[in-house]
Design a protein around this motif. Structure first.
Motif, PDB file in Angstrom:
ATOM      1  N   HIS A   1       0.859  -1.173   0.000  1.00  0.00           N
ATOM      2  CA  HIS A   1       0.000   0.000   0.000  1.00  0.00           C
ATOM      3  C   HIS A   1       0.900   1.228   0.000  1.00  0.00           C
ATOM      4  O   HIS A   1       2.122   1.111   0.116  1.00  0.00           O
TER       5      HIS A   1
ATOM      6  N   CYS B   1      -3.973   5.941   1.202  1.00  0.00           N
ATOM      7  CA  CYS B   1      -3.184   5.019   0.387  1.00  0.00           C
ATOM      8  C   CYS B   1      -3.082   5.599  -1.012  1.00  0.00           C
ATOM      9  O   CYS B   1      -4.095   5.940  -1.621  1.00  0.00           O
TER      10      CYS B   1
ATOM     11  N   VAL C   1      -1.191   3.937  -3.486  1.00  0.00           N
ATOM     12  CA  VAL C   1      -0.798   2.873  -4.416  1.00  0.00           C
ATOM     13  C   VAL C   1      -2.076   2.084  -4.707  1.00  0.00           C
ATOM     14  O   VAL C   1      -2.608   1.409  -3.815  1.00  0.00           O
TER      15      VAL C   1
ATOM     16  N   CYS D   1      -4.924  -0.214  -5.001  1.00  0.00           N
ATOM     17  CA  CYS D   1      -4.917  -1.564  -4.432  1.00  0.00           C
ATOM     18  C   CYS D   1      -6.216  -2.320  -4.673  1.00  0.00           C
ATOM     19  O   CYS D   1      -6.374  -3.424  -4.169  1.00  0.00           O
TER      20      CYS D   1
ATOM     21  N   HIS E   1      -9.997   1.065  -2.938  1.00  0.00           N
ATOM     22  CA  HIS E   1      -8.784   1.869  -2.743  1.00  0.00           C
ATOM     23  C   HIS E   1      -9.108   3.327  -2.407  1.00  0.00           C
ATOM     24  O   HIS E   1      -8.465   3.940  -1.548  1.00  0.00           O
TER      25      HIS E   1
ATOM     26  N   MET F   1      -9.581   4.229   1.239  1.00  0.00           N
ATOM     27  CA  MET F   1      -8.540   3.852   2.190  1.00  0.00           C
ATOM     28  C   MET F   1      -7.818   5.098   2.675  1.00  0.00           C
ATOM     29  O   MET F   1      -6.829   5.531   2.091  1.00  0.00           O
TER      30      MET F   1
HETATM   31 CU   LIG Z   1      -4.093   0.506  -0.550  1.00  0.00          CU
END
Ligand SMILES: [Cu+2]
Lengths: 295, 116
Positions: B62, B97, B99, B101, B105, B108
């Protein structure tokens, strides 16, 4: 950062859209009778169709894309080409389902009357497998093409899950721009904003500033992108950046609320905040936002 | 009016000195990441108290980004990622986050609350 000061909002009869006109190719001399000369053309931008999404933010998700295709097919003046600026499909961890969504998406958009269609990935298409499935269906994730004297550059800021263009692509961009003259007309297509629109919502491209820096010496650059699910216009110096509406759900204006959660679906007005966009390219670029269904 | 301001300033600097004494030891805050949440996702700390965020992941890579502090790092499973912070002003600061995911996502994220 200077905001555009040339906003002309016009109601266009029959289109229920809003035209946004600006000196978007500011380095070129405006011509009052510019429309419909040889070399002028239209293109239509679709963005963030998120095929495969299901959820409360759009109970009509299974039909919205098809309706938009019908609407664009019905335009009195057909565009020369159509671009999709990413998030064609909604993401999934299942590689098989991802390919099924891409296949179905491709079937639906094959009903477009215009056959010159250019695709770009969004993070939902490409970030989980670095563009592997996307390339199988739609080809390269970054590329250039020319149309009637305009140089189009599609940039990929999503195949790297950290939302980077990456040094390799930036070098490729620099090499391509080396072959351009300072007053060439350049249209950049990409998914995420290249500038820091709203860092707290991750509405950025990690190394987008490097791409803008490479584009700055060119006088006639316009960027069309998606990702933020709403119409938005911003200038970085003389370069205009235009975000398009989505075809799945609308997101709130940058920083207007604590979270970037989808705006609630309005059953009384399905398709509100969604749509595509017609772009007329001449000495100026004129944008007309198109609704999902002509009404 | 002037006197009251002066007193307030003195009191402020005394507090600042106390905080700086306590500041010798950074406080560790552990945050673990998994699809699609941080745990905890609400963290409270005091202004002037140096922090070390100890970031771990339970499933995949992440990201951790906190634009207001100029902080961004990957969180890689199987290792602790440590980030030092000095909260110098009170407020509520978002981290998230960065990145991609998966489906979730975008949700997050979390908040670092710095109390005066
Ligand atoms: Cu993530």
């Amino acid at each position: 950062m200077q905001h555009t000061d040339r906003r002309d909002f016009l109601k266009l009869a029959g289109l229920a859209g809003v035209a946004f006109t600006a000196g978007l190719f500011p380095g070129r001399r405006a011509d009052a009778q510019a429309s419909d000369r040889a070399g002028d053309f239209h293109f239509v931008q679709f963005s963030d169709t998120h095929w495969g999404y299901s959820g409360a933010a759009n109970p009509d998700a299974e039909h919205t894309l098809e309706k938009a295709v019908t609407t664009v097919n019905g335009l009195a003046r057909q565009p020369d080409l159509i671009v999709f600026t990413g998030d064609l499909t909604h993401t999934t961890d299942d590689a098989k389902v991802r390919r099924e969504r891409m296949k179905r998406f491709r079937e639906i958009v094959s009903a477009l009357s215009v056959k010159d269609v250019r695709f770009m990935p969004g993070e939902h298409d490409a970030s989980l497998d670095r563009g592997e499935a996307y390339k199988e269906f739609f080809g390269a994730t970054h590329y250039t093409f020319d149309h009637k004297g305009v140089h189009f550059i599609a940039l990929d800021n999503v195949s790297d899950p950290a939302a980077k263009l990456g040094d390799e692509q930036l070098a490729w961009l620099a090499a391509d721009l080396k072959q351009r003259k300072p007053d060439d007309r350049i249209i950049v297509l990409t998914h995420r904003p290249l500038f820091d629109l709203q860092p707290q919502w991750d509405w950025t491209t990690a190394d987008g500033a490097k791409a803008i820096e490479l584009l700055m010496p060119f006088k006639n650059v316009v960027v069309f992108y998606g990702h933020i699910h709403q119409e938005h216009h911003h200038m970085t110096g003389h370069i205009a950046h235009h975000a398009a509406n989505s075809l799945i759900f609308a997101l709130p204006a940058p920083g207007s609320q604590p979270k970037r959660a989808p705006l609630a679906y309005d059953a009384a007005m399905p398709g509100k905040g969604l749509g595509t966009r017609d772009v007329a390219v001449a000495d100026k670029v004129t944008l007309v936002e198109l609704p999902v269904t002509k009404g | 009016m002037y006197r009251r301001t002066l007193v307030a300033l003195l009191a402020g600097s005394a507090l600042g000195a106390a905080a700086r004494l306590a500041a010798d030891q950074p406080v560790e805050i552990r945050i673990s990441a998994k699809k699609f949440e941080f745990h905890p996702n609400k963290v409270t700390a005091r202004r002037g108290q140096p922090l070390v965020l100890v970031l771990t992941s339970e499933d995949r890579i992440h990201g951790f980004k906190m634009p207001d502090f100029g902080v961004r790092t990957d969180i890689v499973p199987g290792q602790e990622t440590r980030v030092s912070l000095m909260p110098e002003k009170p407020g509520s600061f978002t981290f998230f986050c960065d990145v991609f995911c998966g489906d979730g996502h975008e949700d997050m994220d979390g908040t670092l609350l710095i109390e005066a």
